[in-house]
Write a protein that holds these residues in place. Structure first.
Motif, PDB file in Angstrom:
ATOM      1  N   PRO A 268       0.817  -1.229   0.000  1.00 13.46           N
ATOM      2  CA  PRO A 268       0.000   0.000   0.000  1.00 13.46           C
ATOM      3  C   PRO A 268       0.840   1.265   0.000  1.00 13.46           C
ATOM      4  CG  PRO A 268      -0.780  -1.576   1.651  1.00 13.46           C
ATOM      5  CD  PRO A 268       0.523  -2.095   1.155  1.00 13.46           C
ATOM      6  N   GLY A 311      -7.304  -0.753   1.469  1.00 14.46           N
ATOM      7  CA  GLY A 311      -7.101   0.694   1.481  1.00 14.46           C
ATOM      8  C   GLY A 311      -7.126   1.305   0.095  1.00 14.46           C
ATOM      9  N   GLU A 314     -10.481   2.782  -1.619  1.00 11.80           N
ATOM     10  CA  GLU A 314     -10.987   4.129  -1.398  1.00 11.80           C
ATOM     11  C   GLU A 314     -10.799   5.006  -2.634  1.00 11.80           C
ATOM     12  OE1 GLU A 314     -12.597   4.961   1.304  1.00 11.80           O
ATOM     13  OE2 GLU A 314     -12.303   2.982   2.184  1.00 11.80           O
TER      14      GLU A 314
END
Length: 537
Positions: A268, A311, A314
């Motif tokens: 990420p 994540g 989003e």
């Protein structure tokens, strides 16, 4: 039957924001230019959209500004049809070998041709002064950079040579001379002395290969980098960058599951560090869409919906919403979002657009399989309402799934009342037992026949009995597997043949009709030789 998924409500996609979309990528990168030109041509070909021509004009304006700022006069002339050949259509060894300029663009007839290649003339006026001026400026810069390289080579300074070659590669890359840039980068690899330098060169090689759409070269460069780059690597995200680029290669090659695993395994922390090729939004969209198309429910939940990849969702809220509906078994809403809200964004992606029909069909088939799994019978009309299909379309889809075995053994379509049904487990188990018994009976008969033949042959050899080839041809095999012996052969009479036809048949390996007890079946006797259909006795 559950009807909570029927009549899914579709939502139109929001207006397309070109500036926000292109700002994801490095300002003067080849990826940004390719995407601008792809968007311009895509929206130009759309019929009935009043906003499409505005987007096309804006995309062409931004593309022309990009080409003028980087001095990419070759691509400029290519778009207007004012050059005879492209420098990247074949390998070039000398950067000074520029295409001849015709001075004027290729004119298109007054009629509007929506699929013409040089449509930029409809939106932006051709500038005849840009290409000659840019060419002179490029030649001056090239002479300066070549002089620095010659000086470094004369002093045999490895670091200076490497720096000069990379500067030349950057010069060619900005001007769209990708093959020449790739050649310079490959030469600079010989002068790398540390892990940091190797990582820089490896990423440049992969980036240029992706821009050129040379996927085999990109795959080889990634493999070489993974196995050779070691030591003092000061970039902790180097291998994750390679993984993201490897996902692009897998996607181009149609290896969707491998691409999904590559994108979902990227850290990420990697966001826009490789936005000269792929943006963070692209990684989120590619990973989630490919995962939804290829991964089973458990893997999708662990890697995409609830894993570290969560994540990134989003950045693509519509895709996150589709995944949420899928996890809740609301397949109609999931497909509605993909087919109506997200499909436009998928089709304008330069890497994804050619794979969209295949991936959406894979997701639809997967949803139908999971929808029907708890049922033994379902109405095709109601299934069509859930998945947004007509009755005939639903029937064709289901027939295809039955043919490739996706709906399991025993699935059938009842054409009388338009229902999809599957046989009960008892019937399937009974058929399986029947096939097993038939297969075992045939195997036993075959073994018995071979064993008797071997025993008879061994007995003949032990007794010194042989049959010559020409003598054997004089005999003949009758129906039923018995041997017809000639009456006038003294050698066969002396050996004892001809007295009992059954014994003669066994000694020469003849076949008999074998009967076996099939106590588990409804019949008392089963003749193996006459069995044709393994599902019937």
């Amino acid at each position: 039957m559950d009807s909570s998924n029927t009549n899914p409500v579709s939502r139109a996609p929001p207006p397309f924001d070109l500036k926000a979309y292109i700002s994801r990528y490095e300002a003067q990168s080849e990826a940004a230019l390719q995407r601008l030109l792809f968007l311009a041509h895509h929206f130009h070909n759309e019929v009935g959209d009043g906003n499409a021509s505005t987007i096309t004009r804006s995309a062409f304006e931004m593309a022309v500004a990009h080409m003028q700022s980087t001095g990419n006069y070759r691509r400029y002339l290519e778009e207007y049809g004012a050059i005879e050949a492209s420098p990247d259509s074949a390998s070039t060894t000398n950067a000074d070998q520029s295409p001849e300029l015709t001075g004027t663009p290729l004119r298109i007839s007054g009629d509007h041709h929506p699929h013409s290649k040089h449509i930029i003339q409809y939106y932006i006026e051709y500038d005849p002064n840009f290409a000659p001026a840019s060419k002179i400026d490029a030649q001056n810069q090239l002479e300066t950079l070549e002089g620095r390289l010659s000086t470094a080579q004369s002093h045999i300074m490895k670091e200076s040579i490497r720096t000069a070659l990379l500067a030349l590669a950057e010069f060619h890359k900005k001007r769209g001379e990708l093959r020449e840039a790739l050649r310079r980068v490959i030469r600079s690899r010989e002068y790398c002395a540390s892990g940091r330098q190797h990582t820089q060169v490896c990423l440049l090689l992969v980036e240029l290969s992706v821009d050129l759409k040379e996927w085999s070269s990109a795959r080889d460069s990634i493999t070489r980098a993974e196995h050779t780059v070691m030591g003092d690597i000061d970039d902790p995200l180097f291998h994750h960058k390679l993984r993201a680029l490897q996902g692009l290669v897998y996607l181009a090659e149609g290896r969707y599951f491998d691409a999904a695993k590559s994108f979902t395994s990227v850290s990420p922390d990697l966001t826009n560090q490789v936005n000269s090729v792929i943006s963070a939004e692209d990684m989120a969209m590619y990973g989630s869409l490919l995962g939804l198309a290829t991964m089973d429910r458990e893997t999708l939940l662990s890697l995409v919906i609830d894993g570290a990849f969560k994540g990134r969702l989003e950045l693509v809220p519509d895709m996150r919403e589709a995944l949420r509906h899928y996890s809740r078994a609301e397949y109609g809403q999931c497909l509605s979002i993909l087919q109506h809200t997200l499909q436009r964004d998928l089709l304008i992606d330069i890497h994804l657009h050619s794979h969209v029909p295949i991936l959406l069909d894979m997701i639809r088939d997967k949803c139908i399989e999971q929808y029907f799994q708890p049922y033994s019978s379902a109405s095709l009309e109601k299934m069509g309402n859930v998945f947004g299909c007509t009755l005939d379309e639903m029937e064709m889809i289901v027939v295809k799934l039955i043919a490739n075995g996706s709906l399991g053994e025993g699935a059938r379509v009842n054409a009388a009342d338009y229902t999809l049904c599957v046989e009960s487990g008892d019937n399937l188990e009974k058929k399986t037992r029947r096939r097993a018994r038939v297969a075992a009976g045939k195997m036993g008969a075959h073994f018995t026949r071979n064993a008797e033949g071997m025993i008879m042959r061994a007995a003949c050899i032990e007794s010194g009995i042989t049959i010559q080839c020409e003598k054997q041809r004089r005999g003949g095999r009758t129906r039923g597997g018995r041997i017809q012996m000639p009456d006038d052969d003294p050698e066969m009479v002396e050996a004892g043949f001809g007295e009992d036809p059954d014994i003669d048949n066994k000694m020469l390996g003849g076949a008999e009709t074998i009967e076996m007890d099939a106590s588990d079946s409804d019949d008392d006797v089963m003749e193996i030789e006459n069995l044709e259909n393994p599902n019937e006795f």
